[in-house]
Design a protein around this motif. Structure first.
Motif, short mmCIF file in Angstrom:
data_model
loop_
_atom_site.label_atom_id
_atom_site.label_comp_id
_atom_site.label_asym_id
_atom_site.label_seq_id
_atom_site.Cartn_x
_atom_site.Cartn_y
_atom_site.Cartn_z
N SER A 51 0.81 -1.22 0.00
CA SER A 51 0.00 0.00 0.00
C SER A 51 0.84 1.27 0.00
CB SER A 51 -0.94 0.01 1.21
OG SER A 51 -0.21 -0.15 2.41
N SER A 52 2.16 1.17 0.24
CA SER A 52 3.03 2.35 0.22
C SER A 52 3.47 2.73 -1.19
CB SER A 52 4.27 2.09 1.08
OG SER A 52 5.04 1.01 0.55
N VAL A 53 3.10 1.93 -2.19
CA VAL A 53 3.54 2.16 -3.57
C VAL A 53 2.51 2.99 -4.33
CG1 VAL A 53 4.10 1.05 -5.77
CG2 VAL A 53 4.87 0.03 -3.62
N ASP A 54 2.99 3.91 -5.15
CA ASP A 54 2.13 4.70 -6.04
C ASP A 54 1.93 3.87 -7.32
OD1 ASP A 54 0.97 6.46 -7.83
OD2 ASP A 54 2.14 8.18 -7.16
N GLU A 55 0.81 3.17 -7.40
CA GLU A 55 0.57 2.27 -8.53
C GLU A 55 0.39 3.03 -9.84
OE1 GLU A 55 -1.93 -1.13 -8.15
OE2 GLU A 55 -1.92 -1.07 -5.96
N ASP A 56 -0.23 4.20 -9.79
CA ASP A 56 -0.41 4.99 -11.01
C ASP A 56 0.94 5.37 -11.61
OD1 ASP A 56 -3.15 4.84 -10.78
OD2 ASP A 56 -3.32 6.72 -9.66
N ALA A 57 1.90 5.73 -10.74
CA ALA A 57 3.23 6.09 -11.23
C ALA A 57 3.92 4.90 -11.88
CB ALA A 57 4.07 6.63 -10.07
N PHE A 58 3.69 3.70 -11.34
CA PHE A 58 4.31 2.52 -11.93
C PHE A 58 3.74 2.24 -13.31
CE2 PHE A 58 4.20 -2.04 -12.81
CZ PHE A 58 5.55 -2.34 -12.79
N HIS A 59 2.43 2.32 -13.45
CA HIS A 59 1.82 1.99 -14.74
C HIS A 59 2.18 3.01 -15.82
CE1 HIS A 59 -0.32 -1.37 -13.09
NE2 HIS A 59 -0.99 -0.62 -12.22
N SER A 60 2.51 4.23 -15.42
CA SER A 60 2.86 5.25 -16.41
C SER A 60 4.35 5.27 -16.72
CB SER A 60 2.41 6.63 -15.92
OG SER A 60 3.08 6.97 -14.71
N SER A 61 5.19 4.94 -15.74
CA SER A 61 6.64 5.05 -15.95
C SER A 61 7.39 3.74 -15.78
CB SER A 61 7.22 6.07 -14.97
OG SER A 61 7.11 5.59 -13.63
N ARG A 62 6.69 2.69 -15.28
CA ARG A 62 7.31 1.39 -14.97
C ARG A 62 8.41 1.53 -13.91
NH1 ARG A 62 3.73 -2.15 -16.40
NH2 ARG A 62 5.31 -3.80 -16.39
N THR A 63 8.31 2.57 -13.10
CA THR A 63 9.22 2.78 -11.97
C THR A 63 8.43 2.64 -10.68
OG1 THR A 63 10.62 4.31 -13.23
CG2 THR A 63 10.77 4.41 -10.83
N VAL A 64 9.00 1.93 -9.71
CA VAL A 64 8.33 1.72 -8.43
C VAL A 64 8.62 2.91 -7.53
CG1 VAL A 64 8.01 0.18 -6.46
CG2 VAL A 64 8.61 -0.78 -8.70
N LEU A 65 7.61 3.74 -7.29
CA LEU A 65 7.72 4.91 -6.41
C LEU A 65 7.01 4.58 -5.11
CD1 LEU A 65 8.39 7.91 -5.87
CD2 LEU A 65 6.22 8.48 -6.98
N PHE A 66 7.72 4.70 -3.98
CA PHE A 66 7.12 4.32 -2.70
C PHE A 66 7.72 5.12 -1.56
CE2 PHE A 66 10.87 1.79 -3.31
CZ PHE A 66 11.42 1.57 -2.06
N THR A 67 6.96 5.21 -0.48
CA THR A 67 7.42 5.83 0.76
C THR A 67 7.53 4.74 1.81
OG1 THR A 67 6.23 7.86 0.19
CG2 THR A 67 7.00 7.64 2.46
N PRO A 68 8.74 4.24 2.08
CA PRO A 68 8.88 3.06 2.94
C PRO A 68 8.56 3.35 4.39
CG PRO A 68 11.03 3.97 2.41
CD PRO A 68 10.04 4.75 1.60
N PRO A 69 7.87 2.44 5.07
CA PRO A 69 7.71 2.56 6.52
C PRO A 69 9.07 2.53 7.20
CG PRO A 69 6.21 0.91 5.61
CD PRO A 69 7.17 1.27 4.52
N ASP A 70 9.21 3.26 8.28
CA ASP A 70 10.51 3.39 8.94
C ASP A 70 10.85 2.14 9.74
OD1 ASP A 70 12.85 4.94 9.91
OD2 ASP A 70 11.82 4.73 11.84
N ALA A 71 12.08 1.64 9.55
CA ALA A 71 12.63 0.54 10.35
C ALA A 71 11.66 -0.64 10.42
CB ALA A 71 12.99 1.02 11.75
N CYS A 72 11.16 -1.03 9.27
CA CYS A 72 10.18 -2.12 9.20
C CYS A 72 10.40 -2.90 7.92
CB CYS A 72 8.77 -1.53 9.25
SG CYS A 72 7.45 -2.75 9.03
N ARG A 73 10.66 -4.19 8.05
CA ARG A 73 10.85 -5.03 6.86
C ARG A 73 9.48 -5.40 6.30
NH1 ARG A 73 11.61 -10.33 4.91
NH2 ARG A 73 13.40 -10.53 3.50
N PHE A 74 9.25 -5.08 5.03
CA PHE A 74 7.95 -5.34 4.43
C PHE A 74 8.13 -5.80 2.99
CE2 PHE A 74 9.09 -1.11 3.19
CZ PHE A 74 8.50 -0.89 1.96
N GLU A 75 7.10 -6.46 2.47
CA GLU A 75 7.13 -6.91 1.08
C GLU A 75 6.64 -5.78 0.19
OE1 GLU A 75 5.61 -10.63 -1.77
OE2 GLU A 75 5.04 -10.55 0.36
#
Length: 306
Positions: free
Chosen positions: A207-231
C-alpha cells in the motif's frame, strides 16, 4: 519444562486476526492477536516431534529494528532487529505447512501502510536501505525423463529502510517494457546495462507504492515505513531456461526389514548459470524431501539421527 506440543486449530480471518482454537468448530478462540507490520515469519525448520518423525515448524516474531553504535575496536553503526516470539506453530503435514506460510505472507503483504508519528523526525547517524529479492519456483516434472510439465515463478521483493524523515524512494527493474528507453542518472559515473530482461505479470504492490506512477513510468515509487521489513511488491514471470539447474533421481529398495533409499543430484551443464565457471553460484541448503510411510520411520533411524 512444561512446554510441549498440543493439537490446535488455526484460523486467520479477513480482518487479519490470528485465532487459535482448541478444536475445529468452536466459536471462541483461546488466543487471538492481530497481525501487524512489525511481525515477521522465521525461517521454516524441522524439529524432533515423537518416535514417528519430525515436525515442520515456523514462528511469528515481533521484530523491532534499532540503530546501535559500537565503539570497540573502532566506532561502528549498525541496524539490528530485536526479536520477540509471538507464537510458534508446527505440523507434520507439509502441504498444510506451506499453505499456512502463504496465508500469513498474504495478510502481512496487504496490511495498510501506517506512519509512526514518533519516528517521523528520526535522524539516523547512517541511512541505509536494503532490498531483498527472492525467486520462488515451483514445478512438476514427468517421471523417467524429468521433463518440466508445469511451473510457477513468483518474485518477492522485500525492503528494509532506515531513512531520516519520510522520503520518497524510486526503484527501477529490468522490465522488458522499458528496454531501449532506459534513463541513466547523470550522477551515475558508470552506467550499468543489463542483457537479461524480465516480463512482469500480475504485479501486486504494498500500500506504500504509487501504482499509477508505476503503470505510467514502470518505476516503483514508494514511501517506505521506517525501520520495518515489508514486502514491497510481487509478480509472476516465465521460466526462460530450456533445462532445470539440476535433476534428481531416487531409488528405493526393500529387502525384508531393510530399506535402502538412494538419491542422485545431477547438475545441468546447459543451464545458463552453470556454463561459466567464473560466475557460478554454489547451490547451498538443498533439501530433498521423500514421503515416508510412518511404519518406515524407525528403519531410517540411527544413533542420534532421524
Amino acid at each position: 519444562s512444561s512446554r510441549h506440543w498440543g493439537p490446535i486449530y488455526v484460523k486467520v480471518n479477513e480482518a487479519g486476526f490470528f485465532q487459535l482454537f482448541y478444536e475445529k468448530g468452536l466459536e471462541k478462540p483461546f488466543r487471538e492477536f492481530k497481525l501487524e507490520a512489525n511481525h515477521e515469519l522465521s525461517d521454516p525448520k524441522l524439529q524432533n516431534y515423537d518416535e514417528n518423525g519430525r515436525l515442520h515448524t515456523i514462528r511469528i516474531d515481533r521484530v523491532l529494528y534499532k540503530e546501535k553504535r559500537k565503539y570497540q575496536p573502532m566506532p561502528l553503526v549498525s541496524h539490528v532487529g530485536e526479536r520477540e516470539q509471538v507464537v510458534k506453530l508446527g505440523t507434520t503435514d507439509y502441504v498444510d505447512f506451506i499453505s499456512l506460510i502463504s496465508t500469513i505472507q498474504d495478510v502481512l503483504f496487504r496490511l495498510p501502510a501506517t506512519v509512526d508519528l514518533s519516528s517521523v523526525h528520526q535522524n539516523y547517524i547512517e541511512e541505509e536501505i536494503t532490498v531483498d529479492i527472492k525467486d520462488e519456483f515451483r514445478g512438476v516434472v514427468s517421471k523417467g525423463e524429468g521433463q518440466l510439465l508445469e511451473h510457477s515463478v513468483v518474485i518477492h521483493v522485500h525492503v528494509l529502510s532506515f531513512i531520516s524523515g519520510m522520503a520518497d524512494c524510486r526503484m527501477g527493474l529490468n522490465d522488458i517494457l522499458i528496454k531501449g528507453n532506459e534513463v541513466v542518472s547523470r550522477h551515475d559515473i558508470m552506467p550499468i546495462t543489463t542483457a537479461k530482461w524480465v516480463r512482469l505479470h500480475e504485479c501486486q504492490f504494498h500500500s506504500s507504492v504509487d501504482e499509477d506512477a508505476f503503470h505510467s513510468s514502470r518505476t516503483v515509487l514508494f514511501t517506505p515505513p521506517d525501520a520495518c521489513r515489508f514486502e514491497l511488491m510481487r509478480f509472476r514471470t516465465l521460466f526462460s531456461e530450456k533445462t532445470l539447474p539440476f535433476s534428481l533421481r531416487s531409488m528405493a529398495c526393500v529387502r525384508g526389514a531393510e530399506v535402502e533409499l538412494q538419491s542422485w543430484l545431477v547438475m545441468s551443464s546447459s543451464f545458463s548459470s552453470n556454463k561459466d565457471s567464473l560466475s557460478q553460484v554454489p547451490c547451498e541448503g538443498i533439501t530433498v524431501r521423500h514421503p515416508v510411510p510412518p511404519e518406515w520411520v524407525n528403519y531410517f533411524r540411527r544413533d542420534g539421527v532421524l
